[in-house]
Design an enzyme around this catalytic site. Sequence first.
Site, mmCIF file in Angstrom:
data_model
loop_
_atom_site.group_PDB
_atom_site.id
_atom_site.type_symbol
_atom_site.label_atom_id
_atom_site.label_comp_id
_atom_site.label_asym_id
_atom_site.label_seq_id
_atom_site.Cartn_x
_atom_site.Cartn_y
_atom_site.Cartn_z
ATOM 1 N N HIS A 84 0.853 -1.195 0.000
ATOM 2 C CA HIS A 84 0.000 0.000 0.000
ATOM 3 C C HIS A 84 0.883 1.237 0.000
ATOM 4 O O HIS A 84 1.826 1.341 0.773
ATOM 5 C CB HIS A 84 -0.912 0.040 1.223
ATOM 6 C CG HIS A 84 -1.758 1.280 1.267
ATOM 7 N ND1 HIS A 84 -2.929 1.392 0.552
ATOM 8 C CD2 HIS A 84 -1.574 2.484 1.884
ATOM 9 C CE1 HIS A 84 -3.445 2.599 0.741
ATOM 10 N NE2 HIS A 84 -2.635 3.269 1.552
ATOM 11 N N ASP A 96 -15.264 2.309 7.191
ATOM 12 C CA ASP A 96 -14.191 3.159 6.657
ATOM 13 C C ASP A 96 -14.684 3.976 5.465
ATOM 14 O O ASP A 96 -14.328 5.139 5.329
ATOM 15 C CB ASP A 96 -12.990 2.312 6.236
ATOM 16 C CG ASP A 96 -11.926 3.171 5.568
ATOM 17 O OD1 ASP A 96 -11.364 4.034 6.249
ATOM 18 O OD2 ASP A 96 -11.705 3.005 4.358
ATOM 19 N N ARG A 125 -14.274 12.533 6.588
ATOM 20 C CA ARG A 125 -13.005 13.186 6.944
ATOM 21 C C ARG A 125 -12.583 14.178 5.864
ATOM 22 O O ARG A 125 -12.034 15.231 6.158
ATOM 23 C CB ARG A 125 -11.913 12.132 7.135
ATOM 24 C CG ARG A 125 -12.033 11.351 8.438
ATOM 25 C CD ARG A 125 -11.186 10.085 8.398
ATOM 26 N NE ARG A 125 -9.820 10.367 8.032
ATOM 27 C CZ ARG A 125 -9.055 9.551 7.294
ATOM 28 N NH1 ARG A 125 -9.540 8.409 6.838
ATOM 29 N NH2 ARG A 125 -7.814 9.871 7.010
ATOM 30 N N SER A 180 -7.838 3.583 8.817
ATOM 31 C CA SER A 180 -8.485 3.520 7.501
ATOM 32 C C SER A 180 -7.718 2.578 6.576
ATOM 33 O O SER A 180 -8.291 1.665 5.964
ATOM 34 C CB SER A 180 -8.548 4.922 6.887
ATOM 35 O OG SER A 180 -8.999 4.874 5.549
ATOM 36 N N LYS A 227 -8.813 -1.876 5.864
ATOM 37 C CA LYS A 227 -9.070 -2.444 4.531
ATOM 38 C C LYS A 227 -8.067 -3.540 4.205
ATOM 39 O O LYS A 227 -8.429 -4.581 3.649
ATOM 40 C CB LYS A 227 -9.024 -1.345 3.471
ATOM 41 C CG LYS A 227 -10.178 -0.363 3.540
ATOM 42 C CD LYS A 227 -10.214 0.557 2.337
ATOM 43 C CE LYS A 227 -9.071 1.524 2.292
ATOM 44 N NZ LYS A 227 -9.342 2.837 2.859
#
Length: 425
Positions: A85, A164, A171, A186, A190
């Site tokens: 990620h 999320d 947000r 967050s 995931k």
Amino acid sequence: MSEFAAVDVIRAKRDGHTLSDAQIDWVVDAYTKGVVADEQMSALAMAILLRGMTPAEIARWTAAMIASGERLDLSAVTRPTVDKHSTGGVGDKITLPLTPLVAACGAAVPQLSGRGLGHTGGTLDKLESIPGWRAGLSNDEFVRQLQDVGAVICAAGDGLAPADRKLYALRDVTGTVEAIPLIASSIMSKKIAEGTGALVLDVKVGTGAFMKDVDMARELARTMVELGKAHQVRTVALLTDMNTPLGLAIGNAVEVEESLEVLAGGGPADVVELTLALAREMLAAAGLDADPEKVLQSGAAMDSWKAMIRAQGGDPDAPLPTARETEVLRATTAGVVESIDALEVGLAAWRLGAGRARKEDPVSFGAGIMLKVRPGDTVAVGDPLLELRTDEGSRISAALAGADGAVRISQNAPAPTPLLIDRIA
């Protein structure tokens, strides 16, 4: 009758208290179900931004986000699973060559990706420039492709961490995006719900990154690594530089083209360096002994790419979209390129149509920017610095105005800056 009231949870965090496990479980579940209103969760998010959370609170908040939906079962996949990620940057197309490369080395890479918003590009937008390619897969298709091809890049399903998805949108419009507990939970909710066995994080630092400050980036990385470990996901983070755009291409189709150059054994040095660094970390985390550099040069990663694209309906040999109009920004002074501001270049690409202001906006696949120079290059008056590409000529003037100061030219060569800043495990 609920044992909790949202206003009491908000007050507790506002006043600097530690939320109990029961309070966290309740408020995340109640918000997902619509019992806690957006304005109440907005107040709580702001209290978290200002007051922070303990590691135990962040771990429980993440667990509650995961519990709000389904958790994918990848037990049918016989290869070791590992994902990557990135916190997002300008020209960050690394997922595109990295995923098929790591698959070609023997891992299964379940890459759930997102779309771009603002100046940072989205992996799904880039891949959708390939004719026929589709981002949406069912859970069964996802697992089958992981087993057969070893590589999947697709959108997260609606059932994955729905808390999320609601909180992320909130947000964005309430000035609470920067809260490290909320960023970490967050991302990790995931990734953990996705079911991967190992995870490598690329935390960007610099003008074009979400995190401008290296100390804050380090705190975010440590928080996410600890969350991964708490959920039995082997996790490591690299801090990488995002003051200068990655590679020479910023956009959608142009970034796919540059990724193909890397898969063919070429491509810009920084893109290759980061792809290989992350590949080595992913393979180590997955317990695989393979040399990604040799695999990249062998052509096996390109084969893996084509199989992945075909499996999702795309034609890997089809021509990619190109922009209808181009404009070149040229040097007005001679000297050495001291810096190229990633944020300014990213915003200019966005103004050309490569990105979106709102989630529902379309993107132009052909729009973007090609860098004609890199820091350290010598330029003369009139030399090309940036090539702007767009389908709408009316976009060029605003993009040019924004890009005008992006390339800084001086009389002194810049000090070299490392791409890899730190490693946190």
